[in-house]
Design an enzyme around this catalytic site. Structure first.
Site, PDB file in Angstrom:
ATOM      1  N   ASP A   1      -5.642  -6.225  10.731  1.00 36.00           N
ATOM      2  CA  ASP A   1      -6.965  -5.581  10.735  1.00 36.00           C
ATOM      3  C   ASP A   1      -8.093  -6.571  10.433  1.00 36.00           C
ATOM      4  OD1 ASP A   1      -6.138  -5.772   8.111  1.00 36.00           O
ATOM      5  OD2 ASP A   1      -6.794  -3.761   7.532  1.00 36.00           O
TER       6      ASP A   1
ATOM      7  N   LYS B   1       0.801  -1.230   0.000  1.00 39.48           N
ATOM      8  CA  LYS B   1       0.000   0.000   0.000  1.00 39.48           C
ATOM      9  C   LYS B   1       0.837   1.285   0.000  1.00 39.48           C
ATOM     10  CE  LYS B   1      -2.395  -1.750   3.514  1.00 39.48           C
ATOM     11  NZ  LYS B   1      -3.403  -1.935   4.585  1.00 39.48           N
TER      12      LYS B   1
HETATM   13 MG    MG Z   1      -8.809  -0.021   7.703  1.00 37.49          MG
END
Ligand code: MG
Ligand code: ADP
Length: 413
Positions: A165, A129
């Site tokens: 996450d 990312k």
């Molecule tokens: Mg997130």
């Protein structure tokens, strides 16, 4: 190699595109109680939360702050990035008038591929990312955070858990809903986790106590998908060619770029924006998934690129392109969910709640409907056994839940 086979291989020592990373935690019981900190490093934002668990499935956010991670922190030296995280925690304590000297347990949601070695330790495998901060790959990121906390006089905070996450999202939902056995992220990146029987995790040897463990698939890296010329161009020009191939077809960071590559191609072929100044489309990543969502009103899409007089035909074309790219993304995500659920329950005989977090799923019009459509194509009426549940703030509240589970399981003394 298909998805199911890649999962199976990933749970052995064999290598494949699915890493199948053990989290060293199972699901919460719902009885965990107390106030815990969560630090959530996603991809775009950093969030800090204080979460109160009531011991009966209820979780309330008592305090929350959001920070944007500056580009120079993402791409500079690792210590500077971790000092930034600690500074944000300091500010959080100050702004919410919390006592930084009393002991706190913290769950650190770190949404990058980590080779977890314990519930509170794991090394970053590779940045994704757009992050490239130096000296972090290969290091235990929980320790890097603890060191930064010590440098900033925040030693009363103990890093109880390092959480992905996806695992946080699953845990947040399953704290109140025992039917939840899968977590999915559809935001800047994409990934998922599910509940596996500990005895089926062959690569964990000697096998660990506990009947179940949450496994982080790192499915963004799945690479057995049919790609087209735009996927290939995007991959070649990316900062991590050959990796995260599924993420590049599914997640919010990349969908706009696929659209842009198609737009550029169509302009070159004389099929779009004839005699218009389309130079805005020359810049990589100038089209985002937020722009794509605007094609429900095509004029708004072109206006964002300084083109106020696009032909009606161009509006129809761009809407169609965006629909194709977003529908493919949703269908790939749903097909992967189907494969994971079949591993847990080969006849789809039980109820499964899939906890989903991420702005792409939450905000892109029609994304959820496209996913449901795919599940119904695959399972017909049995698809009712799969519930897709939006979990807003799963990665934050979930980190607090995992910190509570980790603190409860920690050997005394
Ligand atoms: Mg997130
Ligand atoms: P993170 O992945 O950093 O935790 P989010 O879950 O908020 O953050 O995901 C951010 C991504 O979601 C952005 O990269 C963007 O692609 C996508 N997104 C955000 N808002 C919208 C929107 N309104 N429409 C479509 N996509 C959106």
């Amino acid at each position: 190699m298909g998805f199911a086979e890649a999962m199976r291989r990933g749970l052995t020592q064999a290598s494949g595109s699915l890493k199948m990373i053990p989290s060293y935690v199972g699901r919460p019981t719902g009885k965990e109680q107390g106030t815990y900190l969560a630090l959530d490093l996603g991809g775009t934002n950093l969030r800090v939360l204080a979460v109160r668990l009531d011991g009966q499935g209820g979780a309330a956010t008592d305090a929350a702050s959001r920070f944007v991670v500056p580009q120079d922190r993402m791409r500079g030296e690792g210590t500077v990035l971790f000092d930034f995280l600690a500074d944000c925690l300091s500010l959080f304590f100050k702004n919410h008038r919390l006592d930084r000297l009393s002991p706190w347990e913290l769950g650190f949601t770190f949404s990058f591929p980590v080779a977890q070695t314990a519930v509170n330790a794991g090394a970053l495998l590779t940045w994704t990312k757009g992050f490239t901060a130096s000296g972090v790959e290969g290091q235990n990121v929980a320790a890097l955070l603890a060191n930064a906390l010590a440098r900033k006089n925040l030693s009363a905070i103990s890093v109880a858990a390092l959480c992905n996450d996806t695992v946080g999202t699953l845990s947040a939902k399953s704290y109140a809903d025992p039917s939840c056995d899968m977590g999915v992220i559809l935001g800047t990146g994409t990934n998922a986790c599910y509940v596996e029987e500990t005895q089926r995790i062959e690569k964990l040897n000697p096998s660990l106590p506990g009947k179940e463990m949450i496994i982080n698939l790192e499915w963004g890296n799945f690479d057995h998908l049919e790609t087209n010329v735009y996927d290939q161009t995007l991959d070649r020009a990316s900062f991590n060619p050959g990796r995260q191939r599924m993420e590049k077809m599914v997640s919010g960071m990349y969908l706009g770029e696929l659209v842009r590559l198609m737009v550029v191609d169509m302009i070159e072929q004389g099929e779009l924006l004839k005699q218009k100044d389309a130079s805005a489309f020359a810049c990589p990543y100038s089209v985002t998934s937020e722009h794509m969502a605007k094609t429900f009103h095509p004029d708004d899409f072109f206006a964002s690129f300084g083109i106020d007089d696009a032909a009606g035909r161009d509006g129809v074309t761009i809407a169609r392109v965006c629909r194709m790219v977003s529908a493919r993304a949703a269908r790939i995500a749903a097909a992967a969910i189907a494969a994971v659920i079949l591993r847990m329950d080969k006849d789809l005989g039980r109820r499964h709640t899939v906890a989903i977090d991420g702005s792409l799923y939450e905000k892109y019009p029609g994304f959820e409907e496209n996913m449901r459509g795919m599940l119904e194509e695959l399972f017909a009426s049995r698809a009712v056994n799969i519930r897709l549940a939006r979990v807003s703030d799963g990665s934050g509240i979930g980190a607090a839940v995992i910190a509570a589970v980790a603190a409860a399981n920690r050997p005394q003394g």
